[in-house]
Motif scaffolding. Structure first.
Motif, PDB file in Angstrom:
ATOM      1  N   VAL A   1       0.838  -1.205   0.000  1.00  0.00           N
ATOM      2  CA  VAL A   1       0.000   0.000   0.000  1.00  0.00           C
ATOM      3  C   VAL A   1       0.869   1.250   0.000  1.00  0.00           C
ATOM      4  O   VAL A   1       0.595   2.218  -0.722  1.00  0.00           O
ATOM      5  CB  VAL A   1      -0.962   0.003   1.195  1.00  0.00           C
ATOM      6  CG1 VAL A   1      -1.757   1.304   1.239  1.00  0.00           C
ATOM      7  CG2 VAL A   1      -1.923  -1.180   1.121  1.00  0.00           C
ATOM      8  N   SER A   2       1.931   1.249   0.789  1.00  0.00           N
ATOM      9  CA  SER A   2       2.835   2.408   0.831  1.00  0.00           C
ATOM     10  C   SER A   2       3.437   2.679  -0.545  1.00  0.00           C
ATOM     11  O   SER A   2       3.497   3.838  -1.002  1.00  0.00           O
ATOM     12  CB  SER A   2       3.957   2.173   1.843  1.00  0.00           C
ATOM     13  OG  SER A   2       3.463   2.141   3.160  1.00  0.00           O
ATOM     14  N   GLU A   3       3.876   1.635  -1.224  1.00  0.00           N
ATOM     15  CA  GLU A   3       4.475   1.823  -2.544  1.00  0.00           C
ATOM     16  C   GLU A   3       3.423   2.206  -3.584  1.00  0.00           C
ATOM     17  O   GLU A   3       3.691   3.014  -4.484  1.00  0.00           O
ATOM     18  CB  GLU A   3       5.217   0.555  -2.956  1.00  0.00           C
ATOM     19  CG  GLU A   3       6.444   0.288  -2.106  1.00  0.00           C
ATOM     20  CD  GLU A   3       7.603  -0.301  -2.888  1.00  0.00           C
ATOM     21  OE1 GLU A   3       7.357  -1.101  -3.808  1.00  0.00           O
ATOM     22  OE2 GLU A   3       8.754   0.054  -2.564  1.00  0.00           O
ATOM     23  N   ALA A   4       2.206   1.649  -3.461  1.00  0.00           N
ATOM     24  CA  ALA A   4       1.135   2.014  -4.392  1.00  0.00           C
ATOM     25  C   ALA A   4       0.780   3.490  -4.254  1.00  0.00           C
ATOM     26  O   ALA A   4       0.582   4.193  -5.263  1.00  0.00           O
ATOM     27  CB  ALA A   4      -0.094   1.148  -4.143  1.00  0.00           C
ATOM     28  N   ALA A   5       0.709   3.981  -3.007  1.00  0.00           N
ATOM     29  CA  ALA A   5       0.404   5.399  -2.798  1.00  0.00           C
ATOM     30  C   ALA A   5       1.524   6.287  -3.324  1.00  0.00           C
ATOM     31  O   ALA A   5       1.281   7.381  -3.849  1.00  0.00           O
ATOM     32  CB  ALA A   5       0.181   5.660  -1.310  1.00  0.00           C
ATOM     33  N   THR A   6       2.753   5.813  -3.216  1.00  0.00           N
ATOM     34  CA  THR A   6       3.894   6.547  -3.772  1.00  0.00           C
ATOM     35  C   THR A   6       3.815   6.594  -5.300  1.00  0.00           C
ATOM     36  O   THR A   6       4.075   7.634  -5.915  1.00  0.00           O
ATOM     37  CB  THR A   6       5.219   5.891  -3.325  1.00  0.00           C
ATOM     38  OG1 THR A   6       5.263   5.856  -1.890  1.00  0.00           O
ATOM     39  CG2 THR A   6       6.419   6.658  -3.850  1.00  0.00           C
ATOM     40  N   MET A   7       3.450   5.477  -5.921  1.00  0.00           N
ATOM     41  CA  MET A   7       3.275   5.442  -7.377  1.00  0.00           C
ATOM     42  C   MET A   7       2.211   6.442  -7.818  1.00  0.00           C
ATOM     43  O   MET A   7       2.393   7.177  -8.810  1.00  0.00           O
ATOM     44  CB  MET A   7       2.874   4.041  -7.821  1.00  0.00           C
ATOM     45  CG  MET A   7       3.932   2.973  -7.627  1.00  0.00           C
ATOM     46  SD  MET A   7       3.247   1.325  -8.024  1.00  0.00           S
ATOM     47  CE  MET A   7       4.563   0.262  -7.454  1.00  0.00           C
ATOM     48  N   ALA A   8       1.094   6.474  -7.084  1.00  0.00           N
ATOM     49  CA  ALA A   8       0.019   7.398  -7.444  1.00  0.00           C
ATOM     50  C   ALA A   8       0.490   8.845  -7.361  1.00  0.00           C
ATOM     51  O   ALA A   8       0.204   9.658  -8.252  1.00  0.00           O
ATOM     52  CB  ALA A   8      -1.178   7.173  -6.525  1.00  0.00           C
ATOM     53  N   ALA A   9       1.232   9.155  -6.279  1.00  0.00           N
ATOM     54  CA  ALA A   9       1.736  10.524  -6.127  1.00  0.00           C
ATOM     55  C   ALA A   9       2.675  10.894  -7.259  1.00  0.00           C
ATOM     56  O   ALA A   9       2.601  11.987  -7.824  1.00  0.00           O
ATOM     57  CB  ALA A   9       2.439  10.661  -4.774  1.00  0.00           C
TER      58      ALA A   9
ATOM     59  N   VAL B   1      -1.789  10.649  -9.954  1.00  0.00           N
ATOM     60  CA  VAL B   1      -3.093  10.012  -9.793  1.00  0.00           C
ATOM     61  C   VAL B   1      -3.630  10.324  -8.395  1.00  0.00           C
ATOM     62  O   VAL B   1      -2.876  10.361  -7.423  1.00  0.00           O
ATOM     63  CB  VAL B   1      -2.965   8.480  -9.970  1.00  0.00           C
ATOM     64  CG1 VAL B   1      -4.292   7.788  -9.695  1.00  0.00           C
ATOM     65  CG2 VAL B   1      -2.472   8.162 -11.367  1.00  0.00           C
ATOM     66  N   SER B   2      -4.937  10.577  -8.296  1.00  0.00           N
ATOM     67  CA  SER B   2      -5.557  10.907  -7.021  1.00  0.00           C
ATOM     68  C   SER B   2      -5.394   9.763  -6.024  1.00  0.00           C
ATOM     69  O   SER B   2      -5.836   8.632  -6.266  1.00  0.00           O
ATOM     70  CB  SER B   2      -7.045  11.200  -7.206  1.00  0.00           C
ATOM     71  OG  SER B   2      -7.708  11.243  -5.950  1.00  0.00           O
TER      72      SER B   2
ATOM     73  N   LEU C   1      -7.697   4.959  -2.903  1.00  0.00           N
ATOM     74  CA  LEU C   1      -8.349   4.341  -1.752  1.00  0.00           C
ATOM     75  C   LEU C   1      -9.770   3.915  -2.096  1.00  0.00           C
ATOM     76  O   LEU C   1     -10.198   2.794  -1.780  1.00  0.00           O
ATOM     77  CB  LEU C   1      -8.360   5.309  -0.570  1.00  0.00           C
ATOM     78  CG  LEU C   1      -9.143   4.853   0.672  1.00  0.00           C
ATOM     79  CD1 LEU C   1      -8.578   3.552   1.230  1.00  0.00           C
ATOM     80  CD2 LEU C   1      -9.132   5.953   1.734  1.00  0.00           C
ATOM     81  N   GLU C   2     -10.504   4.792  -2.749  1.00  0.00           N
ATOM     82  CA  GLU C   2     -11.891   4.504  -3.070  1.00  0.00           C
ATOM     83  C   GLU C   2     -12.029   3.255  -3.946  1.00  0.00           C
ATOM     84  O   GLU C   2     -12.851   2.368  -3.691  1.00  0.00           O
ATOM     85  CB  GLU C   2     -12.511   5.706  -3.780  1.00  0.00           C
ATOM     86  CG  GLU C   2     -13.964   5.511  -4.175  1.00  0.00           C
ATOM     87  CD  GLU C   2     -14.521   6.707  -4.932  1.00  0.00           C
ATOM     88  OE1 GLU C   2     -15.676   6.617  -5.411  1.00  0.00           O
ATOM     89  OE2 GLU C   2     -13.811   7.733  -5.070  1.00  0.00           O
TER      90      GLU C   2
END
Length: 298
Positions: free
Chosen positions: A188-196, A200-201, A206-207
């Motif tokens: 999840v941490s890496e996915a959120a970093t990829m989005a940033a 990507v929102s 998360l939604e």
């Protein structure tokens, strides 16, 4: 029926709440200070009794719970100077609620058995929030008769109790459980970093992920930190996470197993611990991901 006299060593985020539930369930409770005296003093005001050494506790208790960080600390409490064994008596039960090295647990159980003492492993699942509510999950490894005897005490702070096998088996299963949960948190941490990085929102991340196969119990706690800079849902330290995966690595080596996913997870946790400090919580590893990707791209 005789009322069990209970001792508790390790009044940290989890332990202080567990001890409070034991006390409020009517068990005579003895406590021992480690570093922070404030939880001990609060419990003593509510009716607990303080002792000065593990040996003193052993002389005055039938069942003793230990909830500390490492196997080394458990060994010191059980076998060190003025230890539980020094004050032990026939039939004393030691319940190790720490997340410990299973090999150390089994070795310690054999040692104390020579003194007429029984040691069982009873690591915890869930968080300090559930500990406060008396809703922990507890895995127990030990013989059936001992598990039956300690179950009423554990029920004071647990929602679910799982007898998973002989002594040491609970610590093994807990480490595997933590591998799955910490691995999910790292993803999840890496996915959120990829989005940033890709613009990507993260709110949409998360939604969408919470509605499909990418959902997990780690998604919301990590994204709480990513989106709100709050960490109320998962207060598990990077130092403990790193230690647990080290214990799992040592255990797998003893079984001559060579995992593919564990080494990169260990590296991820070690880097995050080095970046943020061992007392930072697992969801905050996202900050380490951002920092290291910014450094790499810069």
């Amino acid at each position: 029926m005789k009322q069990e006299r209970v001792g508790f060593i390790g009044l940290g985020l989890m332990g202080k709440e567990m001890a409070r539930h034991i006390l409020h369930s009517g068990y005579p409770l003895t406590v021992l200070a480690h570093r922070n005296r404030s939880p001990l003093e609060a419990l003593c005001q509510e009716g607990a009794m303080e002792v000065n050494t593990p040996a003193d506790m052993a002389r005055n208790c039938d069942i003793i719970f230990i909830c500390v960080k490492t196997s080394e600390q458990v060994n010191e409490i059980v076998c060190g100077a003025d230890s539980l064994i020094d004050g032990s008596h026939e039939g004393l039960i030691i319940v190790d609620c720490s997340t410990a090295n299973p090999e150390s647990t089994q070795r310690l159980a054999k040692y104390v058995a020579q003194k007429g003492v029984v040691l069982v492993d009873a690591p915890l699942a869930r968080t300090p929030r559930e500990a406060k509510d008396g809703r922990l999950n507890v895995l127990v490894g030990g013989d059936t008769a001992t598990v039956v005897r300690i179950t009423p005490v554990i029920e004071s702070f647990a929602e679910n109790i799982f007898h998973v096998g002989k002594v040491g088996s609970a610590h093994k299963l807990k480490l595997i459980n933590n591998f799955l949960s910490l691995g999910a948190a790292a993803l999840v941490s890496e996915a959120a970093t990829m989005a940033a990085a890709m613009g990507v929102s993260q709110n949409k991340l998360l939604e969408i992920c919470s509605q499909g196969g990418a959902n997990s119990a780690m998604l919301a706690p990590v994204m709480e930190w990513v989106l709100q800079k709050e960490c109320t849902k998962l207060q598990f330290s990077l130092g403990n996470a790193d230690k647990d995966m080290r214990y799992l690595t040592e255990t797998l080596n003893a079984y001559q197993l060579f995992p593919h996913m564990l080494p990169p997870l260990c590296k991820f946790l070690t880097l995050a611990r080095d970046d943020l400090g061992e007392e930072s919580f697992v969801p905050q590893a996202y900050d380490s991901c951002i920092k290291r990707n910014s450094t790499a791209s810069g």
